[in-house]
Write an enzyme that holds these catalytic residues in place. Structure first.
Site, short mmCIF file in Angstrom:
data_model
loop_
_atom_site.label_atom_id
_atom_site.label_comp_id
_atom_site.label_asym_id
_atom_site.label_seq_id
_atom_site.Cartn_x
_atom_site.Cartn_y
_atom_site.Cartn_z
N HIS A 580 -30.98 -26.44 -60.31
CA HIS A 580 -31.00 -27.45 -59.26
C HIS A 580 -29.91 -28.49 -59.39
CE1 HIS A 580 -34.74 -25.44 -58.36
NE2 HIS A 580 -34.44 -25.81 -57.13
N ARG A 687 -36.38 -29.28 -48.91
CA ARG A 687 -37.05 -29.08 -50.22
C ARG A 687 -37.95 -30.29 -50.46
NH1 ARG A 687 -31.87 -26.55 -51.88
NH2 ARG A 687 -32.35 -24.59 -52.90
N ARG A 723 -40.23 -26.64 -46.28
CA ARG A 723 -40.90 -25.85 -47.31
C ARG A 723 -41.94 -26.74 -47.98
NH1 ARG A 723 -37.51 -23.61 -52.14
NH2 ARG A 723 -37.43 -25.74 -52.86
N GLU A 816 -38.90 -14.71 -52.01
CA GLU A 816 -38.26 -15.08 -53.27
C GLU A 816 -38.68 -14.17 -54.41
OE1 GLU A 816 -37.65 -19.59 -53.56
OE2 GLU A 816 -39.75 -19.37 -52.99
N ASN A 839 -31.91 -17.47 -54.55
CA ASN A 839 -31.80 -17.95 -55.93
C ASN A 839 -32.91 -17.34 -56.78
OD1 ASN A 839 -29.92 -19.60 -54.76
ND2 ASN A 839 -31.27 -21.37 -54.68
N ASP A 840 -34.12 -17.47 -56.25
CA ASP A 840 -35.24 -16.91 -57.00
C ASP A 840 -35.31 -15.39 -56.85
OD1 ASP A 840 -36.56 -18.95 -58.49
OD2 ASP A 840 -37.05 -19.89 -56.58
N ARG A 850 -32.51 -18.11 -63.81
CA ARG A 850 -31.42 -18.67 -63.00
C ARG A 850 -30.67 -19.79 -63.71
NH1 ARG A 850 -34.68 -21.17 -57.90
NH2 ARG A 850 -32.97 -22.62 -57.64
N CYS A 887 -31.85 -18.96 -47.20
CA CYS A 887 -31.63 -20.36 -47.55
C CYS A 887 -31.23 -20.53 -49.01
CB CYS A 887 -32.86 -21.19 -47.25
SG CYS A 887 -34.30 -20.68 -48.19
C1 PEP Z 1 -34.29 -20.08 -53.56
O1 PEP Z 1 -35.02 -19.74 -54.51
O2 PEP Z 1 -33.33 -19.41 -53.16
C2 PEP Z 1 -34.57 -21.34 -52.87
C3 PEP Z 1 -33.92 -21.66 -51.77
O3 PEP Z 1 -35.48 -22.17 -53.44
P1 PEP Z 1 -35.14 -23.11 -54.70
O4 PEP Z 1 -33.69 -22.95 -55.04
O5 PEP Z 1 -35.46 -24.50 -54.31
O6 PEP Z 1 -36.05 -22.56 -55.75
MG MG Z 2 -36.84 -20.79 -54.84
#
Ligand code: PEP
Ligand code: MG
Length: 954
Positions: A580, A687, A723, A816, A839-840, A850, A887
């Site tokens: 993050h 978020r 979300r 995800e 990302n997840d 990650r 996203c």
């Molecule tokens: C993701 O996992 O791609 C996502 C957008 O959520 P976050 O990065 O906040 O976990």
């Molecule tokens: Mg995520």
């Protein structure tokens, strides 16, 4: 903190002897995964050194330092032996508490446990208990005595008004461990009771950990309403613990002895009148405990045995406590919870003091049976250890080229500013009040001068204001007075300053007010600066030109507080692209390269660096030719960005007329207007956990509603996808404690947490619905992996919608987790939309954390396996007429854009700063060509091959 609960207790067991009991205990610890096989040897060795019998039918077997590496997690397991087990020395054990501890985390548990051992023998009740809950009640339920000792009396305290006097009383109770954060606030909300003679009474039972009474008198005359205030009693109340004292106080007041309190000049006279604990006037000895793990069972046992050899009373107390406890009682010693560096004050009856005190002093100095590392001497130079650098790696040499993880695009050039958090160690005890005060004055003056330079140098009013506030804090007379009071207790300047800053910061936080909580962060900030100066550690001076900040790892809050004008780029030793902090760096538009390895932490301050945030490249002290080329590239990029920016408000339509919605990811309601200004056609991911993190406690419905309303207002009719709260994994909520998990990313996070705490989700949904006011609202749930999770969340939303009607609502899920992508054909029937969190999805598909320091560079969302899952999701959604967004960070990756468009993704949600570039990229594409490209990519074998394919076609 370790807690006792019924699941840790095995009832009704039998053991023929101590050895068998130990084996049962070791089995219980192993079975629950707390320790490795072989811990039993530690339990046996420990018993061989000395019995762990605690008293009242309880033993506390634990390992030795040699078996500490067999401990996976600190914890306890309890076994009841109703028939008793012979534990040596004629003692019988009915309850054995096996402890697995790597350090001193269990001391607090022991402290609670031993406090529960009152005067009555617990052993019959422990033997006869038939349920684990009864054992718990016995261990936790012993009535607590009211704390009333000299540390709870404050005579002539500085208070400008009655409220401040309340605060001072509450502070004493907090310092004595009777009350926690929030107590001052609840006390202040009570109605003060006048007792006559200017005396007042206030009580509260909120956030009380043990009962206690504080008495404070003001230094100067005060009034409350029309009446004088000469003293205030503040009670932290638990049950009936204060009843006797209250009766005694009433008797005194009725008998006209109020002056004992209003004219009190010593805490002793107050305590004697109230029957509180008064330290006996015996010869005393102060000694600092040096044992690494404090006064835990083994040294405490040794100490109690030494004390027992003397025929008279020996008492011991910690720094600020009053009467102390008997040094002969193992349980009382453990209940002190003394840690390394704390001062123990022993006093002994005059008849034995001449022999007992020197014997105790020698034994404590020698470590009470343990080998001890000496404490840093008073006034000695502090040991400064940069965090996480046991054996520093050599710094990369001039000209070196490091390949790391691309985290935020852009080319940055500038001198390195290394910011390493030093671990400061200092002596607790000072070299005399005057000496320590002079040191502190000196450090404060230097820091104030430093801050003054920053005030003069900063052009931004908001930054200047922060520094001016810091100066005011440094000059705060109340803070100085409190530090002085600690110096008078022989603390070093460092210890006194640090303790006071922490106490004051906690006090601010306790008031649950966002502004005051910020003040707490400021206090800690200046606190650290002064402490570092006292320890002789200089903070690196910021270079005059924009610099590259080099850190071990950046927390999201670090990045959020960076000054974009001063920080040209970020380079970290650890971390990954989708952590993050990297996401925030992208949002701020600061080029960042992460995970470059520990060597970068050894770079000299000011080393010239070149960062390429797109390719994840670092050049150390590059030569002129490399620099020139980078500068040219930077200019070309700049030109491209300027063109894209000029067209940011135009829609993103491919050359053959296919429109893709380009929207923004945001983490704070205040970012909306800027996102719209940067070309966002809506918000594709709010978020909300970042909104939650912005508050010192969980925001209530009204606070949340105001935040969401702010976003909708700023969007002015554009769509919003929210979300729901997604905490857990690398996003803990400070005020939402979660049990430690072995694999937090595979644990209670996202929707799992929300369904376990449904009131949290319910409040959030209510706030969202209430904020909509007829405007379109799209809500999605994070981390859905099972259809039941989606259905439970959907049902809750639909139930609440009946209470709070929403005209235009879509409910969807984030994709995800691979299971959700694979189940998309089923889920697509029920949801209104999908949004792919790459990302997840990438981390779970490729099984790479990650944020992994070394592997996360390989967690590339362009891996064909991830692309296939995205393709399946889109196909399933479109078959049911539903739309799909992406996203995750992949949506803003220029190489990924043609593939996502080719796979049929309808919406790309990216950081606000990437919107113009993504739109420009879409406009360069041809849908048919992108579809063919995507088909080819799905057949490739690696992310690298996919990247190469797209580069080729560019
Ligand atoms: C993701 O996992 O791609 C996502 C957008 O959520 P976050 O990065 O906040 O976990
Ligand atoms: Mg995520």
């Amino acid at each position: 903190m370790l807690e006792l609960n019924a699941t840790q207790i095995q009832m009704g067991c039998q053991a023929t002897d101590k050895q068998q009991a130990l084996a049962l205990l070791a089995d219980a610890l192993v079975a629950d995964g707390l320790v490795a096989e072989g811990y039993l040897a530690g339990l046996q060795a420990r018993e061989a050194q000395g019995s762990t019998y605690l008293g009242q039918g309880i033993a506390i077997p634990h390992g030795t330092p040699q078996t500490r590496d067999k401990v996976f997690h600190t914890g306890v397991r309890l076994i009841q032996f109703p028939e008793g087990v012979e534990w040596g020395d004629g003692q019988t054990v009915y309850l054995a508490i096996a402890i697995a501890a790597r350090s001193d985390e269990h001391l607090r548990l022991l402290q609670l446990l031993t406090r529960a051992l009152g005067e009555d023998d617990l052993s019959p009740a422990l033997r006869e208990a038939t349920a684990a809950e009864q054992i718990l009640e016995l261990l936790q339920g012993a009535p607590q005595a009211l704390a009333l000792d000299s540390q709870l009396i404050g005579l002539g305290v500085q208070a400008e008004d009655f409220d401040e006097l309340i605060w001072q009383g509450a502070r004493l109770l907090k310092k004595a461990g009777c009350a926690d954060a929030g107590f001052a606030n609840s006390l202040a909300q009570g109605t003060p009771l006048p007792l006559g003679n200017g005396l007042w009474w206030l009580n509260s039972d909120e956030t009380v950990s043990r009962p206690g009474l504080a008495f404070v008198t003001p230094a100067t005359a005060l009034r409350h309403g029309e009446q004088p205030v000469s003293g205030l009693f503040c009670l932290a109340s638990v049950g009936e613990a204060h009843r006797q004292l209250l009766e005694r106080l009433c008797d005194l007041l009725i008998n006209g002895q109020g002056a004992t309190f209003t004219h009190a000049t010593s805490s002793r006279s107050v305590l004697e009148a109230l029957g509180g604990e008064v330290a006996p006037d015996w010869p005393a000895l102060r000694i600092v405990l040096a044992n690494a793990h404090g006064l835990h069972a083994r040294p405490a046992k040794a100490l109690s045995e030494i004390a027992q050899a003397f025929d008279g009373d020996i008492r011991v107390r910690l720094d600020e406590q009053a009467a102390g406890v008997s040094a002969k009682s193992l349980s009382k010693l453990l209940a002190l919870g003394a840690r390394r560096g704390q001062t123990l004050i022993f006093s002994a009856e005059p008849s034995i003091a001449a022999d007992a005190l020197p014997a105790i002093e020698a034994a404590v100095r020698e470590g009470l049976g343990e080998t001890v590392e000496p404490l840093p001497a008073a006034g000695s130079a502090p040991a400064v250890t940069p965090v996480a650098r046991a054996t520093p790696l050599p710094a990369p040499e001039a000209g070196a080229r490091l390949q790391a993880v691309a985290a935020a695009p852009g080319i940055a050039i500038g001198p390195a500013l290394l910011r390493l958090v030093p671990h400061l160690e200092y002596a607790q005890q000072g070299q005399g009040r005057e000496h320590e005060r002079a040191r502190l004055d000196d450090a404060l003056a230097q820091i104030e001068a430093d801050i003054q330079r920053l005030v003069e140098a900063s052009d931004e009013a908001s930054v200047r204001d922060i520094f001016v506030t810091h100066q005011a804090m440094l000059r705060d007379p109340a803070l100085r007075e409190d530090v002085d009071a600690r110096l008078a207790q022989d603390l070093s300047a460092e210890a006194a300053w640090n303790a006071e800053i922490e106490a004051a910061a906690q006090q601010q936080e306790a008031l649950h007010d966002a502004l005051l909580a910020e003040r707490a962060a400021d206090l800690r900030d200046i606190g650290r600066r002064v402490l570092a100066r006292l320890c002789g550690v200089e903070a690196p001076r910021e270079p005059d030109e924009p610099y590259i900040l080099v850190m071990d790892e950046v927390a999201p809050s670090d990045v959020a507080s960076l000054n974009r004008q001063r920080v040209a780029g970020i380079l970290t030793a650890r971390g990954g692209a989708t952590a993050h902090s990297a996401i925030i760096a992208r949002a701020l538009g600061i080029p960042a390269v992460v995970g470059a390895g520990e060597g970068v932490l050894a770079l000299a301050q000011g080393t010239p660096l070149l960062l390429d945030g797109e390719r994840g490249l670092v050049r150390v002290a590059p030569d002129a030719q490399v620099l020139e080329q980078a500068q040219r590239e930077r200019e070309a990029n700049q030109l491209r960005r300027e063109r894209a920016h000029a067209e940011r408000l135009q829609p993103a339509v491919t050359r053959d007329g296919h429109a893709v919605e380009v929207v923004a990811n945001i983490g704070a309601s205040g970012e909306t207007a800027e996102a719209v200004d940067l070309g966002a056609e809506g918000i594709g991911l709010l978020r909300t956990e970042l909104v939650f993190m912005d508050h010192p406690q969980a925001p209530d419905q009204a606070t949340q509603e105001a935040e969401y309303r702010r976003v909708l207002d700023a969007l002015d009719g554009r769509p919003l996808v929210v979300r729901t709260l997604d905490v857990g994994g690398d996003k803990p909520l400070p005020y939402w404690p979660m049990p430690a998990e072995e694999n937090p990313f595979l644990g209670v996070r996202g929707i799992r947490l929300s369904l376990q705490a449904p009131q949290l989700l319910e409040t959030q949904l209510r706030a969202l619905f209430a904020s909509a006011d007829g405007r379109a609202l799209r809500i999605m749930f994070p981390m859905v992996g099972q259809v039941e999770e989606w259905r439970a969340a959907r049902d809750m939303a639909l139930r609440l919608r009946k209470e709070i009607p929403v005209a235009d609502l879509q409910l969807g899920i984030m994709i995800e987790v691979p299971s959700a992508a694979l189940l998309a054909p089923v889920l697509a029937r029920e949801v209104d939309f999908f949004s792919v969190g790459t990302n997840d999805l990438t981390q779970y598909t490729l099984a790479i954390d990650r944020g992994h320091p070394t592997l996360s560079a390989q967690a590339d969302g362009l891996h064909p396996s991830v692309l296939r899952l995205i393709g399946m999701t889109v196909d399933a959604a479109h078959a049911h007429g539903k739309w799909v967004g992406v996203c995750g960070e992949l949506a803003g990756d220029m190489l990924a854009v043609p593939l996502l468009v080719g796979l049929g993704v309808d919406e790309l949600s990216v950081s606000a700063r990437s919107i113009a570039l993504v739109k420009a990229r879409v406009r360069e594409l041809d849908l048919k060509h992108s579809q063919a490209l995507a088909r080819d990519a799905l057949l490739l074998d690696s992310a690298a091959a996919v990247r190469a394919l797209v580069e080729e076609q560019r």
